[in-house]
Design an enzyme around this catalytic site. Structure first.
Site, mmCIF file in Angstrom:
data_model
loop_
_atom_site.group_PDB
_atom_site.id
_atom_site.type_symbol
_atom_site.label_atom_id
_atom_site.label_comp_id
_atom_site.label_asym_id
_atom_site.label_seq_id
_atom_site.Cartn_x
_atom_site.Cartn_y
_atom_site.Cartn_z
ATOM 1 N N CYS A 58 88.175 -0.830 -57.047
ATOM 2 C CA CYS A 58 88.272 0.506 -56.460
ATOM 3 C C CYS A 58 87.414 1.486 -57.265
ATOM 4 O O CYS A 58 87.509 1.525 -58.495
ATOM 5 C CB CYS A 58 89.722 0.981 -56.445
ATOM 6 S SG CYS A 58 89.919 2.613 -55.676
ATOM 7 N N CYS A 62 91.827 6.680 -60.977
ATOM 8 C CA CYS A 62 93.233 7.035 -61.163
ATOM 9 C C CYS A 62 93.743 6.387 -62.461
ATOM 10 O O CYS A 62 93.737 5.161 -62.591
ATOM 11 C CB CYS A 62 94.067 6.560 -59.977
ATOM 12 S SG CYS A 62 93.426 7.106 -58.369
ATOM 13 N N CYS A 65 96.114 3.283 -62.577
ATOM 14 C CA CYS A 65 95.890 2.148 -61.675
ATOM 15 C C CYS A 65 95.038 1.040 -62.288
ATOM 16 O O CYS A 65 93.876 1.263 -62.648
ATOM 17 C CB CYS A 65 95.246 2.646 -60.387
ATOM 18 S SG CYS A 65 95.072 1.334 -59.156
ATOM 19 N N CYS A 102 104.490 -2.585 -45.388
ATOM 20 C CA CYS A 102 103.495 -1.657 -45.927
ATOM 21 C C CYS A 102 102.347 -2.441 -46.553
ATOM 22 O O CYS A 102 102.581 -3.417 -47.272
ATOM 23 C CB CYS A 102 104.138 -0.751 -46.971
ATOM 24 S SG CYS A 102 105.596 0.119 -46.376
ATOM 25 N N CYS A 133 102.854 0.208 -42.009
ATOM 26 C CA CYS A 133 102.423 1.308 -42.864
ATOM 27 C C CYS A 133 101.170 0.867 -43.608
ATOM 28 O O CYS A 133 101.079 -0.289 -44.036
ATOM 29 C CB CYS A 133 103.523 1.684 -43.845
ATOM 30 S SG CYS A 133 103.063 2.984 -45.028
ATOM 31 N N CYS A 193 103.758 9.198 -45.209
ATOM 32 C CA CYS A 193 104.466 8.726 -46.384
ATOM 33 C C CYS A 193 103.714 9.303 -47.582
ATOM 34 O O CYS A 193 102.580 8.915 -47.852
ATOM 35 C CB CYS A 193 104.466 7.203 -46.415
ATOM 36 S SG CYS A 193 105.217 6.484 -47.892
ATOM 37 N N ARG A 265 112.217 7.349 -51.113
ATOM 38 C CA ARG A 265 112.116 5.953 -51.557
ATOM 39 C C ARG A 265 112.096 5.848 -53.074
ATOM 40 O O ARG A 265 111.241 6.437 -53.746
ATOM 41 C CB ARG A 265 110.853 5.294 -50.991
ATOM 42 C CG ARG A 265 110.707 3.829 -51.446
ATOM 43 C CD ARG A 265 109.542 3.133 -50.775
ATOM 44 N NE ARG A 265 109.738 3.108 -49.342
ATOM 45 C CZ ARG A 265 108.794 3.422 -48.444
ATOM 46 N NH1 ARG A 265 107.607 3.808 -48.843
ATOM 47 N NH2 ARG A 265 109.055 3.360 -47.156
#
Length: 318
Positions: A58, A62, A65, A102, A133, A193, A265
């Site tokens: 990616c 972040c 991550c 998801c 999702c 979400c 959640r």
């Protein structure tokens, strides 16, 4: 579920949110329970299963991550999973009690043939009788339209933290980029979400500002994942001090009060929580969990243990 009407507001001030965080825990839990019981059966928890359909490489940075190309972690990059494998995983998730499937792909933004396959995957998951999702990064208007037409139920795009603390965590996209994607998803009539992560070194005010931003959106997110940071070796946050368990409980309770009709959640970080902490989180208004052995690239409590815990608490999985 009681018939008490608990107000849904979109005009929360920061002082009001901070005041909730500062309440004695018993009073905070009481208020969260009142909000929760106005819209939900307090003894039901919705089960979702999360599958990483494209791992690593990616371009975003972040700080939490392990899938970022900017950090050296043990994650092995992998291309987009074949549709047939996703279908098999979805079928297994349904057999084990999940009602929502998801899927996450480590992209900045989906493009080209990969996005075409995503559309195919959504249709396949829907054919298994599950809610679908996706979290794919940023979207444009045409993409949100196509996702809606394919039958996507939810789109996950977390704010992660407050706008002020955000540059300390991510520099490759702006806070406005995230808010713009959420707006496009809502305009396409896809359920949102959106939540965040606590324990990244942010202040209490940062947590309050993040929740204030979500609560003051024109429409509250339908599902709000509250994640506890999972510290991963090789990421910039691997040495951050762990938070107190009651910080998580308080954050969930405030989320429930601010957005009483949304699913809240209890998300990443559950593998580091005791059964007693998780029970307090449910008492604070959490009524959804990710169910299964892994969340994207980090561990999650086993499915059997989850069901055993819910049974001990007299909570029904839905």
């Amino acid at each position: 579920m009681t018939q008490t009407t608990y107000p849904i507001r979109h005009d929360w001030s920061l002082d009001e949110v901070l005041a909730l965080f500062s309440l004695p825990l018993n009073d905070l839990i009481y208020q969260a329970q009142t909000a929760h019981r106005s819209y939900f059966n307090p003894n039901e928890v919705q089960l979702s299963t999360l599958l990483n359909i494209k791992t690593g490489n990616c371009p975003e940075d972040c700080a939490y991550c392990p899938q970022s190309v900017h950090f050296k972690t043990t994650i092995e990059p992998d291309k987009l999973m074949p549709t047939e494998e996703v279908q098999a995983a979805a079928r297994k998730a349904k057999e084990h009690g999940a009602s929502r499937f998801c899927m996450g792909a480590a992209w900045r933004k989906p493009r080209g043939k990969a996005f075409e396959q995503v559309i195919d995957i959504i249709k396949t998951v829907k054919s298994e009788g599950l809610e679908a999702c996706m979290t794919l990064g940023m979207l444009d208007e045409e993409q949100t339209k196509q996702l809606k037409e394919a039958g996507l139920d939810y789109y996950n795009h977390n704010l992660d933290t407050s706008e002020n603390f955000y540059p300390e965590i991510i520099t490759t996209r702006t806070y406005k980029d995230r808010l713009d994607t959420l707006a496009r998803v809502q305009q396409a009539d896809i359920k949102v979400c959106a939540g965040g992560i606590i324990g990244m070194g942010e202040t209490l005010q940062d947590r309050a500002e993040m929740l204030q931003t979500l609560a003051n959106l024109p429409k509250h997110p339908d599902s709000i994942p509250i994640n506890q940071l999972v510290r991963v070796e090789g990421t910039p946050l691997e040495q951050v001090e762990p938070i107190d368990s009651f910080d998580m409980v308080r954050c969930l309770a405030v989320t429930r009060i601010l957005m009483p009709a949304s699913y809240v959640r209890l998300s990443a970080g559950r593998s580091e929580m005791s059964d007693e902490t998780q029970a307090l989180c449910f008492l604070a208004g959490a009524n959804s969990i990710f169910y299964g052995d892994k969340l994207l690239t980090t561990e999650n409590p086993s499915a059997n243990h989850d069901l055993q815990l819910l049974d001990r608490l007299g909570i029904q999985a839905v």
